[in-house]
Design an enzyme around this catalytic site. Structure first.
Site, PDB file in Angstrom:
ATOM      1  N   ASP A   1       4.054   6.297   1.355  1.00 47.79           N
ATOM      2  CA  ASP A   1       4.557   5.033   0.802  1.00 47.79           C
ATOM      3  C   ASP A   1       4.436   3.928   1.848  1.00 47.79           C
ATOM      4  O   ASP A   1       5.144   3.947   2.853  1.00 47.79           O
ATOM      5  CB  ASP A   1       6.016   5.219   0.368  1.00 47.79           C
ATOM      6  CG  ASP A   1       6.549   4.027  -0.424  1.00 47.79           C
ATOM      7  OD1 ASP A   1       5.941   2.934  -0.374  1.00 47.79           O
ATOM      8  OD2 ASP A   1       7.577   4.196  -1.105  1.00 47.79           O
TER       9      ASP A   1
ATOM     10  N   HIS B   1       4.087   4.807  -3.032  1.00 44.68           N
ATOM     11  CA  HIS B   1       5.335   4.347  -3.633  1.00 44.68           C
ATOM     12  C   HIS B   1       5.521   4.912  -5.043  1.00 44.68           C
ATOM     13  O   HIS B   1       6.649   5.160  -5.471  1.00 44.68           O
ATOM     14  CB  HIS B   1       5.342   2.823  -3.663  1.00 44.68           C
ATOM     15  CG  HIS B   1       6.656   2.227  -4.026  1.00 44.68           C
ATOM     16  ND1 HIS B   1       7.758   2.298  -3.206  1.00 44.68           N
ATOM     17  CD2 HIS B   1       7.071   1.564  -5.142  1.00 44.68           C
ATOM     18  CE1 HIS B   1       8.786   1.696  -3.791  1.00 44.68           C
ATOM     19  NE2 HIS B   1       8.393   1.239  -4.964  1.00 44.68           N
ATOM     20  N   ASP B   2       4.425   5.096  -5.763  1.00 43.70           N
ATOM     21  CA  ASP B   2       4.520   5.573  -7.146  1.00 43.70           C
ATOM     22  C   ASP B   2       4.851   7.061  -7.251  1.00 43.70           C
ATOM     23  O   ASP B   2       4.872   7.610  -8.363  1.00 43.70           O
ATOM     24  CB  ASP B   2       3.220   5.288  -7.902  1.00 43.70           C
ATOM     25  CG  ASP B   2       3.275   3.938  -8.630  1.00 43.70           C
ATOM     26  OD1 ASP B   2       4.322   3.262  -8.552  1.00 43.70           O
ATOM     27  OD2 ASP B   2       2.284   3.576  -9.284  1.00 43.70           O
TER      28      ASP B   2
ATOM     29  N   SER C   1      12.856   2.815  -6.315  1.00 44.47           N
ATOM     30  CA  SER C   1      12.242   1.512  -6.021  1.00 44.47           C
ATOM     31  C   SER C   1      13.316   0.425  -6.093  1.00 44.47           C
ATOM     32  O   SER C   1      14.390   0.601  -5.501  1.00 44.47           O
ATOM     33  CB  SER C   1      11.084   1.275  -6.993  1.00 44.47           C
ATOM     34  OG  SER C   1      10.296   0.173  -6.606  1.00 44.47           O
TER      35      SER C   1
ATOM     36  N   ARG D   1       0.020  -8.774 -10.197  1.00 43.45           N
ATOM     37  CA  ARG D   1       0.165  -7.378 -10.569  1.00 43.45           C
ATOM     38  C   ARG D   1      -0.949  -6.517  -9.967  1.00 43.45           C
ATOM     39  O   ARG D   1      -0.707  -5.405  -9.513  1.00 43.45           O
ATOM     40  CB  ARG D   1       0.162  -7.250 -12.100  1.00 43.45           C
ATOM     41  CG  ARG D   1       0.222  -5.831 -12.622  1.00 43.45           C
ATOM     42  CD  ARG D   1       1.519  -5.138 -12.231  1.00 43.45           C
ATOM     43  NE  ARG D   1       1.646  -3.820 -12.853  1.00 43.45           N
ATOM     44  CZ  ARG D   1       2.698  -3.029 -12.736  1.00 43.45           C
ATOM     45  NH1 ARG D   1       3.728  -3.410 -12.020  1.00 43.45           N
ATOM     46  NH2 ARG D   1       2.739  -1.868 -13.321  1.00 43.45           N
TER      47      ARG D   1
END
Lengths: 330, 330
Positions: free
Chosen positions: B278, B307-308, B139, B200
């Site tokens: 992603d 993405h994680d 990332s 967030r």
């Protein structure tokens, strides 16, 4: 004397133009699914074309409403689809468009697509339209179309639903939920309009596709640290240009996530249309809904415009609508 | 006497544990790309394993930092990758992790991945590490890894970059820009922490995939109008649990969008790893970057975690890292 037990119609004529606005006051017995009554119980309708033509409802996203076609001084949200010489032509059809509930200033919350459908059915009763030739709905208007056809299967002959499905996808609910919490946060901090601006910016991302953003926005970084990236300039401009009453935005956004329809109840001949790049209403969900409708079929449109394909892909969407509503195919 | 012209190291030993924290104060001549000087010019580093082992930097997302492996009382952000018996094992490697600039309270804005790389290079000088055996970054840490390898091609033998590419995608910049404007709006309205919470929540959507959300969250609507949808409960909980200084969040988010690297300058043997789902760093961008690196290749991981994947796909990510850093392959 309780006048609210009677329905009433106010009709505004626009001399010299081929449309009229009709505001149907809903009766006092009209209740929302939640059990609440509306504090502003009225549904505002615009009609283009002769009442003798087959009736076609045209309905769009939460920001749309009765101004579907261009009129002098007003830009219709679907002017490239509804209007003289367009796919839904007032020379051939009686075009009915309406403002979604809630009206500005409404106090009731939790207004569902079923509530929109029931209010609309009441208005059609008043207008003495027993059966629609077609209900053409896109985005939120597509959900209302599906719900109407499931709640009143005998009242719709043909259904054309674009960029909508039987229920909201959890990933779309996730991002709409944040839009609502941004508006609530902004309201609680004394700047509700700023919250609507930010929520709209966020919504714009979900209306378009990553592919379009890549094509459209230069990968260059701004010269100055304080300058916005090109894509951010676009979004902030769209946010500034947008105005909806915060509580109405919250209600309509929530309504999308509350939407659930039983497709198997729909009797209309149905075409579901979806765009391959729509991340808000994935094409898989459009397909699944079409398969569950007894008379349903699905058309996939290759478009880089994502959810907004219903506004941008005039040729493909117009042809799809024509294939459904064209009288000669009956 | 101007002590700031000298570099200084403070070293905190943790008796009985195999790591130490080293805080390298950056010299007064250290300037950011913007020309600004840091008001809190210090880079905080943690080292696990003997200095005799080959040095491997491990670096992650903007919320990560030097606490990469578990220690008594601290949960490492990459504990399933860095630690005894893991892919990056302190018995084999000298693991270097660091807190991204800016430090809390920093006044300078516009800190780039080049600034992170230059600060890091300075710290490595102080630590007398001329060449890294490997830089493993995921990332934002992957962007810093790419930038470091492009700025200091002789200082990195091997590069393993996960979920990162040569520049930000405009669709990702769009959504991060909104996160920043939400924080700015909240700050201007007196509730910056509430803005970080909302930002967030929005970030979490981009870290995971629509596929995961569909699998994970029931399509049921809440019983009560005021109840949250399951996916919204998840996001609000994640938002509440998150804390980052608002200005630091703004700076790091902006840094991602400012990131641009020239892949052709990289000399390290490079493996780029991306997840097929992603949406923040599309696999096409990972591939393009890998192709532009002379010694680059790309590995696509099928994962529903978007993405994680770099945090969730321990087996695949661990194996990828091992294949890069394993000494026997040299």
């Amino acid at each position: 004397m309780n006048t609210s037990t009677k329905s009433s119609i106010s009709r505004e004529l626009h001399p010299g133009h081929d449309y009229c606005d009709i505001n149907v006051v809903l009766p006092s017995w009209f209740k929302l699914e939640s059990g609440e009554s509306l504090s502003a119980p009225q549904i505002n309708i615009r009609i283009h074309g002769s009442a003798e033509h087959p009736a076609v409802i045209a309905s769009g996203g939460i920001s749309s409403g009765r101004i579907v076609a261009d009129t002098p001084g007003e830009k219709g949200w679907w002017a490239n689809i509804a209007g003289a010489g367009r796919a839904i032509d007032p020379d051939d059809f009686c075009i009915i468009a309406f403002d979604f509930l809630p009206n500005d200033g409404e106090r009731a919350r939790g207004i569902t697509t079923a509530d929109q459908a029931h209010a609309l059915a009441y208005a059609l009763d008043i207008l003495k339209i027993d059966q629609l030739h077609a209900f053409v709905g896109a985005s939120y208007g597509g959900m209302v179309a599906l719900k109407f056809a499931a709640e009143f299967p005998e009242r719709v002959k043909k259904l054309c639903v674009i960029s909508a499905s039987d229920k909201a996808h959890p990933a779309a609910t996730a991002i709409r939920g944040i839009q609502r919490r941004v508006i609530e946060f902004a309201t609680n901090n004394g700047n509700a309009a700023g919250g609507v601006n930010l929520a709209r910016q966020l919504a714009m991302i979900t209306y378009r596709s990553a592919e379009e953003f890549e094509t459209r926005f230069s990968p260059n970084v701004p010269n100055k640290e304080t300058d916005l990236f090109p894509v951010c300039e676009y979004l902030t401009a769209r946010g500034r240009a947008y105005a909806m009453e915060p509580t109405r935005y919250l209600t309509l956004s929530h309504s999308i996530d509350l939407h659930r329809v039983a497709p198997e109840r729909i009797k209309a001949e149905t075409l579901m249309v979806g765009a391959t790049t729509d991340s808000l209403v994935p094409i898989a969900d459009v397909n699944r809904t079409a398969l569950a409708i007894p008379g349903g079929r699905c058309l996939e449109i290759n478009s880089i415009f994502g959810h907004d394909a219903f506004l941008k892909e005039t040729a493909a969407i117009g042809a799809a609508i024509t294939s459904v509503i064209n009288e000669s195919e009956q």
